[in-house]
Write an enzyme that holds these catalytic residues in place. Structure first.
Site, PDB file in Angstrom:
ATOM      1  N   LYS A  35       0.836  -1.202   0.000  1.00 51.49           N
ATOM      2  CA  LYS A  35       0.000   0.000   0.000  1.00 51.49           C
ATOM      3  C   LYS A  35       0.874   1.256   0.000  1.00 51.49           C
ATOM      4  CE  LYS A  35      -0.261  -0.310   5.046  1.00 51.49           C
ATOM      5  NZ  LYS A  35      -1.066  -0.836   6.159  1.00 51.49           N
ATOM      6  N   TYR A 257      18.045  29.121   9.237  1.00 53.20           N
ATOM      7  CA  TYR A 257      16.845  29.865   9.606  1.00 53.20           C
ATOM      8  C   TYR A 257      16.666  29.896  11.118  1.00 53.20           C
ATOM      9  CZ  TYR A 257      15.119  29.872   4.781  1.00 53.20           C
ATOM     10  OH  TYR A 257      14.959  30.075   3.445  1.00 53.20           O
TER      11      TYR A 257
HETATM   12  C1  LIG Z   1      -0.322  -1.877   6.816  1.00 57.13           C
HETATM   13  C2  LIG Z   1      -0.874  -3.174   7.296  1.00 57.13           C
HETATM   14  C3  LIG Z   1      -0.036  -4.295   7.465  1.00 57.13           C
HETATM   15  C4  LIG Z   1       1.472  -4.218   7.350  1.00 57.13           C
HETATM   16  O1  LIG Z   1       2.017  -3.643   8.513  1.00 57.13           O
HETATM   17  P1  LIG Z   1       3.598  -3.489   8.673  1.00 57.13           P
HETATM   18  O2  LIG Z   1       3.783  -3.054  10.084  1.00 57.13           O
HETATM   19  O3  LIG Z   1       4.032  -2.486   7.674  1.00 57.13           O
HETATM   20  O4  LIG Z   1       4.169  -4.833   8.397  1.00 57.13           O
HETATM   21  C5  LIG Z   1      -0.631  -5.495   7.795  1.00 57.13           C
HETATM   22  N1  LIG Z   1      -1.977  -5.587   7.961  1.00 57.13           N
HETATM   23  C6  LIG Z   1      -2.795  -4.532   7.841  1.00 57.13           C
HETATM   24  C7  LIG Z   1      -4.251  -4.706   8.056  1.00 57.13           C
HETATM   25  C8  LIG Z   1      -2.276  -3.288   7.509  1.00 57.13           C
HETATM   26  O5  LIG Z   1      -3.101  -2.237   7.399  1.00 57.13           O
END
Ligand SMILES: *Cc1c(COP(=O)(O)O)cnc(C)c1O
Length: 362
Positions: A35, A257
């Site tokens: 994702k 800055y």
């Molecule tokens: C994002 C997500 C994962 C992966 O989590 P990580 O900590 O990046 O391994 C797994 N299951 C769900 C439902 C998620 O939303």
């Protein structure tokens, strides 16, 4: 010639990390969570390399799934939040995309849909995260409705998600696992719970499907805390830049800055052409480590949009053009994230398009 900034992507490291998932969870099916553009790494590039090394992919929404399908990814793809409107189910059915069912509304959409083919469904169970998923009293009825639903193929997979699996000392994960057992132990169905910290540190959470995301990119979900399995990961992304100016500043002078860094001694300052417009966090505080010529030096002064300044007084002489690493090979992203008040997940995921991703094949 353009700016020297690159997010270098090491596909050999990705393969190594994917192999580590297999080694740690040898009896589970593997779902690669890609994702958010594979946490900023480039979903298509990463998914192509992962195909054949995983059994399925997971994304947050249909658009992300379709991007993968359009670039030829054939693996099953799960929508981790399910669909956001009923029409998406039709596209999911046509494209062999799996859907999460999280609540009664999504379940009704599925029951009322007219689909070209039935869908593989994952029934999400809330065991303590309290964000998504069927509540304790709904699980059995939702499961049965999916079993009876002609739009759901086979047996739904039962899944849950951990709130604190990255905190090994806390008992939250043990309690979530016990509740998951209690709510799902009587069904003859495949189950899934483990995210990256689950894969690395909670073998009891592996069940039938593991769902790692972050660890695939080679960074520890435990931040800078020691964890033996996480120590074996290799970072995929190395964020690189270069020195574009070097100067001496007298004791008492301020840099950048707001003058938030003040030289306590005659100091040598190197300016590096990377800033918050390139994905380096503006909140990184004075002292955040930066690798200049492979040597650690502290950030000195506020992060600008396009530049940072580094105190290289104690380093071997630094020159214009010298290579700089902001995180990745030799500098875990967590060491930058913590002094910036965030986590590596965020730094990687929000890397802007302005910084070119360059695949290095080794
Ligand atoms: C994002 C997500 C994962 C992966 O989590 P990580 O900590 O990046 O391994 C797994 N299951 C769900 C439902 C998620 O939303």
């Amino acid at each position: 010639m353009s700016r020297p900034n690159q997010a270098r992507l090491d596909l050999a490291a990705l393969r190594h990390n994917a192999d580590l998932v297999r080694e740690l969870a040898p009896n589970a099916n593997r779902m690669a969570v890609v994702k958010a553009n594979a946490y900023g790494h480039g979903a298509v590039t990463m998914a192509r390399e992962l195909e054949g090394r995983t059994d399925a992919m997971a994304v947050a929404c249909l658009e992300e799934a379709l991007e993968l399908r359009e670039s030829g990814i054939a693996s099953p793809i799960l929508l981790l939040e399910g669909v956001f409107e009923p029409d998406e189910l039709k596209i999911a059915a046509e494209q062999q995309i799996w859907v999460t069912v999280d609540n009664a509304v999504q379940l009704e959409w599925l029951e009322n849909a007219r689909l070209s083919a039935p869908l593989q469904c994952w029934l999400k169970v809330d065991t303590g995260m309290h964000r998504l998923g069927a509540e304790a009293g709904q699980v059995a009825a939702f499961f049965q409705r999916l079993v009876d639903c002609p739009n759901s193929v086979g047996t739904p997979v039962l899944s849950t998600h951990f709130a604190s699996a990255d905190e090994i000392e806390r008992d939250t994960t043990t309690r979530q696992l016990a509740l998951f057992e209690q709510l799902t132990g009587d069904f003859r169905a495949l189950r899934s719970a483990a995210n990256s910290p689950g894969v690395l540190a909670w073998p009891a959470s592996h069940y039938d499907w593991v769902r790692p995301g972050y660890m695939l990119w080679g960074n520890s979900p435990f931040g800078t805390a020691e964890q033996a399995n996480a120590a074996r990961l290799r970072p995929v992304m190395t964020l690189c830049s270069a020195v574009i100016s070097v100067r001496d500043v007298a004791a008492g002078e301020c840099v950048g800055y707001g003058g938030s860094w003040r030289a306590e001694r005659p100091s040598r300052i190197a300016t590096v052409t990377i800033g918050y417009g390139d994905g380096y966090p503006r909140t990184a505080s004075n002292g955040t480590p930066v690798l200049v010529n492979g040597q650690r030096a502290p950030l000195a002064g506020r992060v600008s949009m396009d530049m940072i300044t580094v105190d290289v007084t104690d380093l071997d002489p630094v020159q214009i053009g010298d290579p700089v690493i902001l995180w990745g090979d030799g500098l875990p992203v967590a060491e930058v994230a913590e002094p910036a008040g965030t986590i590596g997940y965020e730094l990687l995921t929000r890397m802007p398009p302005r910084t070119p991703r360059v695949v290095v094949t080794a």
